[in-house]
Design an enzyme around this catalytic site. Structure first.
Site, short mmCIF file in Angstrom:
data_model
loop_
_atom_site.label_atom_id
_atom_site.label_comp_id
_atom_site.label_asym_id
_atom_site.label_seq_id
_atom_site.Cartn_x
_atom_site.Cartn_y
_atom_site.Cartn_z
N ALA A 180 0.82 -1.22 0.00
CA ALA A 180 0.00 0.00 0.00
C ALA A 180 0.86 1.27 0.00
O ALA A 180 1.94 1.27 0.58
CB ALA A 180 -0.90 -0.01 1.24
N GLY B 227 1.90 1.74 -5.46
CA GLY B 227 2.69 2.21 -6.61
C GLY B 227 3.41 1.07 -7.32
O GLY B 227 3.35 0.94 -8.55
N LYS C 213 14.99 -0.68 5.45
CA LYS C 213 14.84 0.62 6.13
C LYS C 213 15.91 0.68 7.22
O LYS C 213 15.99 -0.24 8.06
CB LYS C 213 13.45 0.76 6.75
CG LYS C 213 12.31 0.31 5.85
CD LYS C 213 12.09 1.21 4.66
CE LYS C 213 11.02 0.64 3.74
NZ LYS C 213 10.88 1.30 2.46
#
Ligand SMILES: C[S@@+](CC[C@H](N)C(=O)[O-])C[C@H]1O[C@@H](n2cnc3c(N)ncnc32)[C@H](O)[C@@H]1O
Length: 354
Positions: free
Chosen positions: A222, A225, A309
């Site tokens: 979500a 893209g 991340k």
């Protein structure tokens, strides 16, 4: 660059390079240069993301090192062959043209070039296009063939208030085909998220080929893209994310939205996928473990692409641990902090050969 040319350069200025990195990771780019065994020393920062460094060995030695050990944070680099003092006036273009003319003996009619100019700061009487056009004409007059789409060589130009730095090198050696490594894509009207640019850049940088048909697992999909880009390529997608997808995707027949955490979806999963994407905003170590778990549902010949991340204070340690974990199951095809990555790196993966 010929040895003769390099030797003359060294007498004049010593070996110098201009390199770019994300401003927040530039010290890691500098570490990569320092680890290259070329005696790299920072001269200064021309802008937060643009560094100037001196080397004690030649450009070729650095190229060779980066070919064997591609850097993660150093985004673009070029050798400085000429430094031109600037006045910030139109007449600078004449001085730059003279300098380009001196590099003109480097151009080869059979290997096209482009001029890649970056102008640092505001308020210049000319723009990058003016510099590109003027210098390209000089090199065309010297017998070169201009091809801005697929150049083999680049005349790289960086302009600061005081001086312009020019260097002529193979784009493949510069780590990126784009000026300063700034790979920009045109925004499409249907674009769902900025993350799309990240995926487009990753496919290009890691040279990943999409199959003509097949099923993609998109973990942390979500608002959608990456899912949209896969659908546009004719692939079907299982989009796993507890959050909402963009309304355009909820009605898309090729998309199955699974409103679950990856941790809850993967155990016991019986389907198989051609590609696994993972852009989940979770701890990098946990994301790596989930990617390892997902290998069971990856078809032979399939590949994976994920972002890690990375927390600011333990960035290198976190990345190193996650990569070590991934290497248990996968060959790591590439790791880069892309132009469209912020506090993260992107990793391309292929399962070990059985
Ligand atoms: C950066 S966004 C992904 C953007 C997406 N690639 C795109 O192109 O629009 C990160 C997503 O990861 C999802 N996420 C975080 N933890 C997750 C988990 N454990 N399982 C599945 N999705 C997760 C979040 O809900 C969020 O939507």
């Amino acid at each position: 660059m010929t040895a003769d040319f390099d030797a003359k350069r060294q007498q004049a200025h010593g070996y110098e390079v201009i390199f770019t990195a994300d401003a927040t990771s530039r010290r890691f780019a500098l570490d990569e240069l320092a680890a290259a065994g070329v005696g790299a020393r920072l001269i200064g920062w021309l802008a937060p993301e643009v560094g100037r460094a001196a080397l004690t060995t030649s450009w070729d030695a650095l190229v060779e090192h980066f070919r064997k050990q591609p850097p993660i944070f150093c985004r673009h680099i070029f050798p400085v062959h000429t430094v031109v003092p600037l006045q910030g006036e139109e007449a600078d273009l004449d001085a730059l043209a003279v300098a380009a003319g001196q590099l003109g003996s480097r151009v080869r009619p059979d290997e096209p070039f482009s001029v890649q100019t970056r102008i640092l700061g505001e308020g210049w009487p000319y723009g990058p296009f003016d510099v590109n056009n003027r210098l390209a004409q000089v090199l065309v007059d010297a017998g070169g063939r201009l091809d801005v789409r697929q150049p083999v060589w680049a005349l790289s130009v960086v302009l600061t208030r005081e001086a312009a730095y020019l260097g002529f090198s193979r784009t493949a050696d510069n780590l990126s085909d784009w000026a300063g490594g700034a790979r920009r894509f045109r925004r499409e009207e249907e674009q769902i998220s900025r993350a799309e640019f990240k995926l487009l850049e990753a496919l290009e940088v890691f040279n990943l080929k999409l199959p003509e048909a097949g099923l993609v697992l998109d973990l942390g999909a979500a608002p959608g893209g990456w899912t949209r880009l896969m659908i546009r390529q004719g692939l079907r997608v299982v989009a796993v994310d507890p959050a909402d997808l963009h309304p355009a995707l909820e009605q898309e027949p090729g998309v199955e939205h699974v409103r679950k955490l990856a941790q809850d979806y993967l155990p016991g999963l019986k389907r198989s996928f051609d590609i696994i994407l993972n852009d989940m905003r979770i701890d990098a170590g946990e994301s790596a473990l989930l990617m390892r778990q997902a290998i069971d549902v990856l078809r032979p010949g399939g590949w994976g692409l994920m972002t890690l991340k990375l927390p600011k204070h333990t960035l290198i340690e976190t990345m190193t641990d996650a990569l070590e974990s991934l290497r248990v199951e996968y060959d790591v095809l590439g790791v880069r902090q892309l132009f469209h990555n912020r506090s993260e790196v992107t990793v391309a993966l292929r399962p070990h050969k059985p």
